[in-house]
Design a protein around this motif. Structure first.
Motif, PDB file in Angstrom:
ATOM      1  N   LYS A 124     -10.613   4.570  -3.775  1.00 35.33           N
ATOM      2  CA  LYS A 124      -9.850   3.678  -3.009  1.00 35.33           C
ATOM      3  C   LYS A 124      -8.970   4.135  -2.019  1.00 35.33           C
ATOM      4  N   TRP A 125      -8.576   5.480  -1.884  1.00 33.99           N
ATOM      5  CA  TRP A 125      -7.894   5.943  -0.699  1.00 33.99           C
ATOM      6  C   TRP A 125      -8.694   6.714   0.149  1.00 33.99           C
ATOM      7  N   LYS A 146       0.861  -1.190  -0.052  1.00 35.83           N
ATOM      8  CA  LYS A 146      -0.038  -0.043  -0.108  1.00 35.83           C
ATOM      9  C   LYS A 146       0.645   1.066   0.140  1.00 35.83           C
ATOM     10  N   GLN A 189     -10.134   9.843  -4.245  1.00 31.40           N
ATOM     11  CA  GLN A 189      -9.892   8.735  -4.865  1.00 31.40           C
ATOM     12  C   GLN A 189     -10.704   7.796  -3.842  1.00 31.40           C
TER      13      GLN A 189
END
Ligand code: HQG
Length: 181
Positions: free
Chosen positions: A49-50, A5, A47
């Motif tokens: 995903k983040w 990550k 984002q």
């Protein structure tokens, strides 16, 4: 952040601070290429995903980067080098007599003819030691190591800039100042 990550977030931050800030609604300072850490954090969280990222994660990426790609000063952050668009201005500096540039075999003929060019970045990247040059040159095929004679480059009118952490930058390196190791 686990290592995978951390690497993936580092790539996203590189994209944001070196390559396409506008794609993420980020405006970088024209002089030093920085933005506020808040701006970066907001862009990252946007984002999907983040969305869970917090400032400490950014700090982890910055401090764990072996190459010290990013620099945090007060409430601001920037990439030290590697930009493709927004050109960061650096103070001219005096490099060691030899710098290293790692490239790949396919690029060699062209480099020995035309010299080193920034290609898709704003500057040619060189390093003080061989380690980072080997890493850079091994990314795209068979490694070829070049030595850059900085004195001869300076005599041809080339200015060198220091990006920090052993990374040196120049607009161009003449072929006559490059030799294969
Ligand atoms: C080559 C990474 C043909 C050049 C790395 C290189 C570095 C030519 C490629 C930093 C040429 C450009 C920068 C010419 C140069 N003809 N090919 N005349 N002149 N080239 O990625 O130096 O991990 O833009 O040899 O470690 O490889 O992202 O430059 O192979 O420090 O932090 O054209 O990026 O750092 O490639 O890498 P790049 P680079 P990070």
């Amino acid at each position: 952040l686990d290592q995978a990550k951390e690497k993936s977030l580092s790539k996203l931050i590189s994209k944001m601070l070196r390559h396409t800030p506008e794609e993420f609604g980020i405006v970088l300072d024209q002089e030093d290429g920085s933005c506020s850490i808040d701006t970066l954090l907001t862009a990252i969280q946007a984002q999907p995903k983040w969305a869970w990222i917090v400032q400490e994660h950014i700090e982890q990426v910055v401090s764990q980067s072996e190459k010290q790609r990013f620099e945090m000063i007060d409430a601001r952050i920037r990439a030290r080098y590697g930009h493709s668009h927004d050109r960061v201005s650096y103070a001219p500096a005096d490099p060691p007599s030899i710098l290293y540039h790692g490239t790949n075999k396919k690029a060699l003929a062209s480099i020995l003819k035309e010299g080193l060019s920034p290609m898709n970045r704003q500057y040619v990247h060189m390093s003080e030691g061989t380690h980072f040059a080997i890493v850079a040159g091994s990314r795209r095929g068979e490694l070829v190591m070049l030595e850059v004679d900085t004195l001869s480059a300076k005599q041809s009118g080339i200015t060198f800039y220091y990006g920090g952490n052993e990374v040196w930058l120049a607009d161009h390196i003449p072929a006559a100042s490059c030799s294969v190791m």
